[in-house]
Design a protein around this motif. Structure first.
Motif, PDB file in Angstrom:
ATOM      1  N   VAL A   1      -1.062   8.927   3.568  1.00  0.00           N
ATOM      2  CA  VAL A   1      -2.154   8.458   4.432  1.00  0.00           C
ATOM      3  C   VAL A   1      -1.911   7.005   4.834  1.00  0.00           C
ATOM      4  O   VAL A   1      -1.976   6.647   6.017  1.00  0.00           O
ATOM      5  CB  VAL A   1      -3.508   8.625   3.708  1.00  0.00           C
ATOM      6  N   CYS A   2      -1.606   6.145   3.848  1.00  0.00           N
ATOM      7  CA  CYS A   2      -1.386   4.722   4.159  1.00  0.00           C
ATOM      8  C   CYS A   2      -0.166   4.570   5.064  1.00  0.00           C
ATOM      9  O   CYS A   2      -0.169   3.749   5.983  1.00  0.00           O
ATOM     10  CB  CYS A   2      -1.184   3.919   2.884  1.00  0.00           C
ATOM     11  N   GLY A   3       0.873   5.362   4.818  1.00  0.00           N
ATOM     12  CA  GLY A   3       2.062   5.288   5.654  1.00  0.00           C
ATOM     13  C   GLY A   3       1.739   5.621   7.096  1.00  0.00           C
ATOM     14  O   GLY A   3       2.189   4.938   8.018  1.00  0.00           O
ATOM     15  N   ALA A   4       0.941   6.671   7.296  1.00  0.00           N
ATOM     16  CA  ALA A   4       0.578   7.057   8.656  1.00  0.00           C
ATOM     17  C   ALA A   4      -0.225   5.949   9.331  1.00  0.00           C
ATOM     18  O   ALA A   4      -0.069   5.700  10.523  1.00  0.00           O
ATOM     19  CB  ALA A   4      -0.225   8.350   8.634  1.00  0.00           C
ATOM     20  N   PHE A   5      -1.065   5.248   8.568  1.00  0.00           N
ATOM     21  CA  PHE A   5      -1.845   4.162   9.166  1.00  0.00           C
ATOM     22  C   PHE A   5      -0.962   2.969   9.525  1.00  0.00           C
ATOM     23  O   PHE A   5      -1.237   2.250  10.476  1.00  0.00           O
ATOM     24  CB  PHE A   5      -2.934   3.682   8.196  1.00  0.00           C
ATOM     25  N   LEU A   6       0.099   2.746   8.743  1.00  0.00           N
ATOM     26  CA  LEU A   6       0.831   1.485   8.876  1.00  0.00           C
ATOM     27  C   LEU A   6       2.111   1.590   9.710  1.00  0.00           C
ATOM     28  O   LEU A   6       2.707   0.582  10.025  1.00  0.00           O
ATOM     29  CB  LEU A   6       1.198   0.945   7.489  1.00  0.00           C
TER      30      LEU A   6
ATOM     31  N   ILE B   1      -6.793   1.304  -8.231  1.00  0.00           N
ATOM     32  CA  ILE B   1      -7.313  -0.063  -8.168  1.00  0.00           C
ATOM     33  C   ILE B   1      -6.266  -0.967  -7.524  1.00  0.00           C
ATOM     34  O   ILE B   1      -6.567  -1.801  -6.668  1.00  0.00           O
ATOM     35  CB  ILE B   1      -7.654  -0.574  -9.590  1.00  0.00           C
ATOM     36  N   GLY B   2      -4.998  -0.761  -7.937  1.00  0.00           N
ATOM     37  CA  GLY B   2      -3.913  -1.555  -7.352  1.00  0.00           C
ATOM     38  C   GLY B   2      -3.825  -1.353  -5.855  1.00  0.00           C
ATOM     39  O   GLY B   2      -3.667  -2.304  -5.087  1.00  0.00           O
TER      40      GLY B   2
ATOM     41  N   PRO C   1       0.810  -1.228   0.000  1.00  0.00           N
ATOM     42  CA  PRO C   1       0.000   0.000   0.000  1.00  0.00           C
ATOM     43  C   PRO C   1       0.842   1.275   0.000  1.00  0.00           C
ATOM     44  O   PRO C   1       0.318   2.353  -0.225  1.00  0.00           O
ATOM     45  CB  PRO C   1      -0.814  -0.102   1.295  1.00  0.00           C
ATOM     46  N   LEU C   2       2.144   1.177   0.263  1.00  0.00           N
ATOM     47  CA  LEU C   2       3.004   2.358   0.177  1.00  0.00           C
ATOM     48  C   LEU C   2       3.686   2.423  -1.176  1.00  0.00           C
ATOM     49  O   LEU C   2       3.838   3.486  -1.767  1.00  0.00           O
ATOM     50  CB  LEU C   2       4.076   2.313   1.265  1.00  0.00           C
ATOM     51  N   VAL C   3       4.109   1.232  -1.669  1.00  0.00           N
ATOM     52  CA  VAL C   3       4.887   1.214  -2.914  1.00  0.00           C
ATOM     53  C   VAL C   3       4.007   1.511  -4.115  1.00  0.00           C
ATOM     54  O   VAL C   3       4.420   2.247  -5.015  1.00  0.00           O
ATOM     55  CB  VAL C   3       5.586  -0.156  -3.067  1.00  0.00           C
ATOM     56  N   ILE C   4       2.777   0.988  -4.113  1.00  0.00           N
ATOM     57  CA  ILE C   4       1.914   1.177  -5.288  1.00  0.00           C
ATOM     58  C   ILE C   4       1.622   2.656  -5.551  1.00  0.00           C
ATOM     59  O   ILE C   4       1.835   3.128  -6.666  1.00  0.00           O
ATOM     60  CB  ILE C   4       0.627   0.335  -5.165  1.00  0.00           C
ATOM     61  N   PRO C   5       1.179   3.434  -4.540  1.00  0.00           N
ATOM     62  CA  PRO C   5       0.964   4.865  -4.845  1.00  0.00           C
ATOM     63  C   PRO C   5       2.248   5.580  -5.242  1.00  0.00           C
ATOM     64  O   PRO C   5       2.228   6.439  -6.124  1.00  0.00           O
ATOM     65  CB  PRO C   5       0.419   5.451  -3.542  1.00  0.00           C
ATOM     66  N   LEU C   6       3.377   5.191  -4.629  1.00  0.00           N
ATOM     67  CA  LEU C   6       4.643   5.841  -4.972  1.00  0.00           C
ATOM     68  C   LEU C   6       4.997   5.591  -6.428  1.00  0.00           C
ATOM     69  O   LEU C   6       5.305   6.513  -7.191  1.00  0.00           O
ATOM     70  CB  LEU C   6       5.757   5.337  -4.053  1.00  0.00           C
ATOM     71  N   LEU C   7       4.908   4.288  -6.829  1.00  0.00           N
ATOM     72  CA  LEU C   7       5.219   3.950  -8.212  1.00  0.00           C
ATOM     73  C   LEU C   7       4.267   4.652  -9.161  1.00  0.00           C
ATOM     74  O   LEU C   7       4.677   5.176 -10.196  1.00  0.00           O
ATOM     75  CB  LEU C   7       5.125   2.431  -8.414  1.00  0.00           C
TER      76      LEU C   7
END
Lengths: 114, 494
Positions: free
Chosen positions: B119-124, B37-38, B7-13
């Motif tokens: 956002v995902c980073g803060a959650f994880l 979607i990814g 969930p961190l790598v997909i938005p970054l890529l």
């Protein structure tokens, strides 16, 4: 030394908030800068001030000899400085744009002129 | 690759690809949508694994906790990442209905994905300094998204938003520095063991209040919410939807994490304070909403009021109340995002969201009105929609905890919300509009709204299993031994 730095950090916080409350764009930016630097100084001081060695384990020893300088707060401050600098630069540009769009420097004027 | 980093790598890529992809609108939109979607798929996969195997941990670079940076996902984090994925898909889908070309050319799509990553980073994350970094990632992306437009009102709003959030970040950083000075660690699980059974002295109380102020500003809790209604009604609807749906929830999530892990043994006064601000947030938010004359400003104040609901669980510290809050957070993410997207319909049709200018939707665009009916009345808490489910769960929890004032406030605020949403519906959908529509509507915009409405209905139909899940998440939060165990001893190899 800690006392001096603590007072310096407190002074930075105080002047930072004072500048922000002046309600002028330029001073607000200066206030933000002072505030973020006050925070950096605080982290640095809270991490412990020592005239100690670098935290490297000597060749023949099993563990780190005390006292050693804790690298973590320094890494934290470094990260915080970089982030703070970037964000400050951004807010400077934003303030500039607000000034161009509104032609005012006083925050009250910016508000009322909508 | 480990599912925790996806969930961190997909938005970054996705953001990187978007920067290098051709600047044609269609390319950008499709890549952005595919990335979302990814993200959603990765989030669901993560959630399913955590639901089955328990808390997942990843020690970055193989450095054992508490020395390295830990990524950790428990049920709450995984559920919120899924919700973030749903919001991402819905918001990127709205761009198919057209985005302001200037905006699209200046990096709207990559910025959205950087925001999702933050956002995902803060959650994880399982590390406080890392949380600060994710907060900054999220904030910088949101700053730029907010300031991309250069009309006077938007710049002014963006400036307020930036200033207040920078002050909050400074407070957060101050708390971090003091915490490290006092304990020598910033790993949440490790901090939890340090604070366990420790008496709350002046140092701990100051820390608790610093964290409370920092996250309270970000979560827009009473009395620190004034930046939100001053800024959230100005950006385009899709950006407002992401901000309203996700950003404030990250603040609430951080508060829940800090208070359940670090300040478990806080004196009752702290919890009274938390409860007091939750009640004030609820009432002030809704009273404010009733005074507004603009669709998006009504939503902003409703958002604040309902953030009060989500912090009730934090103040009552019972599993049932925590579960109610979690359920409410999930429902609220979907519904408020949806409502901001609905405000996008008005912006397209009439170029304004002033309630006086709206109307006639019910007669002229029955499909849009029918779709919008679901989030409007779900927020109002009309049974059997999702808001009702969350409210009942919270109400039962407050009654069980004998917090009768809170129960009363929940009921009163429920009525106020109903009133506010009823007026909103009357003014924007029912009454005849004073002027004809200014522009045609691209029907594509209805698709994400329909999707989010369907998700809201799904919460209604799956209320029982979702509540059980929220209860499990709540128990996990209030008995953090499993979390600590997993971070400090369990996940070294995974």
């Amino acid at each position: 030394m800690e006392l001096i730095l603590a007072i310096a950090a407190g002074a930075l916080y105080g002047t930072g908030f004072y500048m922000m409350l002046r309600r002028r764009l330029g001073q607000l930016i200066v206030g933000l800068g002072l505030l973020s630097n006050g925070t950096n100084l605080l982290i640095f001081t809270a991490g412990g001030l020592t005239r100690a060695r670098a935290p490297i384990i000597a060749g023949d020893a099993q563990e780190l000899a005390r006292p050693y300088a804790d690298p973590v707060p320094q890494a934290l401050v470094l990260t915080a400085i970089v982030i703070g600098f970037g964000v400050l630069a951004f807010s400077l540009v934003l303030a500039h744009r607000v000034h161009i769009a509104t032609g005012a420097d006083d925050i009250e004027e910016i508000e009322s002129g909508q | 690759m480990n599912r925790l980093v996806l969930p961190l790598v997909i938005p970054l890529l996705t953001a990187i690809i978007l920067l290098f992809a051709p600047r044609k609108a269609l390319w950008q939109r499709w890549i952005s949508f595919a990335g979302s979607i990814g993200l959603l798929a990765a989030a669901i996969a993560l959630f399913l694994r955590i639901e089955r195997d328990g808390i997942a941990v990843l020690q970055a670079g193989g450095w054992r906790a508490p020395f390295g940076i830990t990524l950790v996902a428990d049920l709450l984090a995984a559920m919120l990442v899924v919700a973030a994925g749903i919001v991402a898909v819905a918001v990127t889908a709205t761009s198919f209905a057209g985005v302001d070309p200037k905006r699209e050319a200046s990096g709207y799509h990559p910025l959205l994905h950087v925001l999702f990553m933050g956002v995902c980073g803060a959650f994880l994350t399982g590390d406080l300094f890392n949380l600060y970094v994710w907060f900054e990632v999220m904030l910088v992306a949101s700053f730029v998204l907010m300031a991309l437009h250069r009309t006077r009102g938007q710049l002014e709003a963006a400036f307020k938003y930036v200033t207040l959030n920078l002050i909050a970040s400074s407070v957060f950083l101050t708390a971090l520095g003091l915490l490290y000075g006092g304990t020598g660690t910033l790993n949440l699980a490790d901090l939890s063991t340090v604070f366990r059974g420790r008496e709350m002295g002046a140092f701990e109380l100051v820390l608790a209040m610093l964290f409370f102020s920092a996250f309270g500003i970000k979560a827009a809790l009473f009395p620190l919410f004034f930046w939100l209604p001053a800024s959230y009604h100005t950006p385009p609807a899709a950006v407002g939807a992401v901000f309203a749906g996700l950003l404030t929830k990250v603040g609430i999530y951080s508060l829940i994490r800090i208070f359940t892990l670090l300040f478990r043994d806080a004196p009752p006064g702290v919890y009274t304070l938390l409860l007091g601000q939750a009640l004030c947030t609820m009432i002030v938010g809704l009273v404010g909403a009733l005074a507004q004359r603009d669709f998006r400003r009504v939503l902003s104040f409703n958002l604040i009021g309902h953030l009060g609901y989500t912090s009730v669980g934090l103040a009552l510290v019972t599993p049932a109340a925590m579960a109610g809050s979690i359920l409410y957070i999930l429902h609220h993410i979907l519904v408020i995002t949806n409502l901001y997207l609905v405000s996008g319909i008005f912006l397209r049709l009439r170029r304004t969201t002033q309630l006086a200018e709206l109307g006639s939707m019910y007669r002229e665009r029955p499909l849009a009105a029918a779709l919008a009916l679901i989030p409007v009345f779900s927020l109002a808490g009309v049974p059997p929609l999702s808001g009702f489910v969350g409210k009942v769960a919270l109400l039962r929890a407050t009654l069980e905890a004998s917090a009768y004032w809170t129960s009363a406030a929940i009921l009163v605020v429920g009525v106020l919300t109903l009133l506010s949403m009823g007026r909103l519906w009357e003014a924007s959908f029912w009454k005849p509009a004073p002027n004809p529509e200014k522009a045609p509507l691209n029907r594509v915009i209805l698709l994400p709204i329909a999707g989010l409405s369907a998700a809201t209905l799904a919460i209604t139909f799956a209320a029982e299993p979702l509540f059980t899940l929220a209860l499990r998440a709540g128990e996990q939060l209030l008995r953090p031994e499993a979390y600590i165990e997993a971070v400090l001893y369990g996940g070294a190899r995974r």
